[in-house]
Design a protein around this motif. Structure first.
Motif, short mmCIF file in Angstrom:
data_model
loop_
_atom_site.label_atom_id
_atom_site.label_comp_id
_atom_site.label_asym_id
_atom_site.label_seq_id
_atom_site.Cartn_x
_atom_site.Cartn_y
_atom_site.Cartn_z
N ASN A 160 0.83 -1.19 0.00
CA ASN A 160 0.00 0.00 0.00
C ASN A 160 0.87 1.24 0.00
O ASN A 160 1.87 1.32 0.72
CB ASN A 160 -0.90 -0.01 1.24
CG ASN A 160 -1.87 1.15 1.23
OD1 ASN A 160 -2.52 1.41 0.23
ND2 ASN A 160 -1.97 1.83 2.36
N ASN A 162 1.20 5.01 1.01
CA ASN A 162 0.55 5.99 1.87
C ASN A 162 0.73 7.41 1.35
O ASN A 162 1.36 7.64 0.32
CB ASN A 162 1.07 5.85 3.31
CG ASN A 162 2.57 6.11 3.42
OD1 ASN A 162 3.13 6.87 2.64
ND2 ASN A 162 3.21 5.48 4.38
N THR A 254 -7.07 -3.12 7.26
CA THR A 254 -5.70 -3.50 6.95
C THR A 254 -4.80 -3.15 8.10
O THR A 254 -5.09 -2.28 8.92
CB THR A 254 -5.21 -2.79 5.67
OG1 THR A 254 -5.34 -1.38 5.84
CG2 THR A 254 -6.01 -3.23 4.47
#
Length: 260
Positions: A160, A162, A254
């Motif tokens: 992921n 950010n 998550t």
């Protein structure tokens, strides 16, 4: 201090091992039945081991003084003892690790095919089954088109990005089981609102099926009673069934686990 703790842990593990060996060696024949492959039912006594994992075979006697016979999912259609029903089934099992440190980087499933006894949790118009195998991983199944369909769930690692443009690994979930259940229980319109919160745990899925039968009024042939587990309060201190922080991902959120 560390030596004392180590000795206490060693003594506890040794005692647990002895208890397990004694329990394994002791026979526990209770009234039960075997369903043969031709559909006939044999009534008698089954050596009930209060199975933690799904058994691969069971011992059966027509009377307590008779010789025992061994039945497996291959030479029987299932068996039952008080408050426990099992059906013979050819199933798909997902073999990925459940522990965060060993998760894979893909939502794709690792499937193997097993012939086993499935534990019946609900049996009726809509049925729910459970298989517990390696590392106590619980997997759940529904009856569909004369087969047993795996309810798909897998935790995995996903990358992921950010807001600071740093990549981080997070624990994500393949929750295909919610869509499967929506189709399976579609004769209960209000079930949709419940599926948003259902987790891939026995307690949560049983609660969902309770709601289904209560809402629809459909006939329920069998329901496994909740199992009671009693542990000494002192033993519970510091013990965890799941790895640290795993509970943060259970509902679909998550969890950051490392930066790269």
């Amino acid at each position: 201090m560390n030596t004392i703790i180590y000795r206490k842990k060693s003594a506890f593990l040794f005692s647990s091992l002895l208890i397990s060996i004694v329990c394994f060696c002791q026979e526990n024949y209770q009234k039960g039945y075997i369903i043969l492959n031709n559909g006939d039912t044999l009534h008698g006594y089954i050596d009930n081991r209060d199975w933690g994992s799904n058994p691969s075979q069971v011992a059966f006697k027509e009377s307590l003084s008779a010789d025992k016979m061994i039945f497996s999912p291959v030479n029987s259609k299932g068996f039952g003892v008080p408050d426990e029903n099992y059906v013979s089934a050819i199933i798909e099992t997902e073999t990925s690790s459940i522990f965060t440190a060993d998760l894979e980087n893909t939502p794709d499933l690792k499937i193997t095919v097993d012939t086993t006894f499935l534990k019946v949790l609900f049996s009726g118009d809509k049925s729910l089954y459970m298989f517990k195998g390696v590392a106590d991983k619980e997997q759940f199944y529904i009856a569909k088109d004369s087969k047993y369909e795996l309810l798909v769930y897998k935790r995995y690692i996903s990358q992921n990005q950010n807001s600071a443009n740093f990549n981080s690994d997070v624990v994500a979930e393949n929750k295909r089981y919610t869509g499967q259940l929506m189709l399976y229980l579609n004769d209960c319109p209000s079930i949709t609102s419940k599926l948003n919160d259902v987790k891939y745990t026995r307690k949560s899925l049983e609660s969902l099926f309770h709601y289904y039968y209560k809402s629809t009024g459909k006939k329920l042939d069998f329901k496994k009673e909740a199992e009671k587990i009693t542990l000494d309060a002192g033993l519970l201190a510091g013990m965890s069934i799941y790895p640290e922080n795993d509970s943060k991902t259970e509902g679909g959120s998550t969890e950051n686990i490392k930066s790269s």
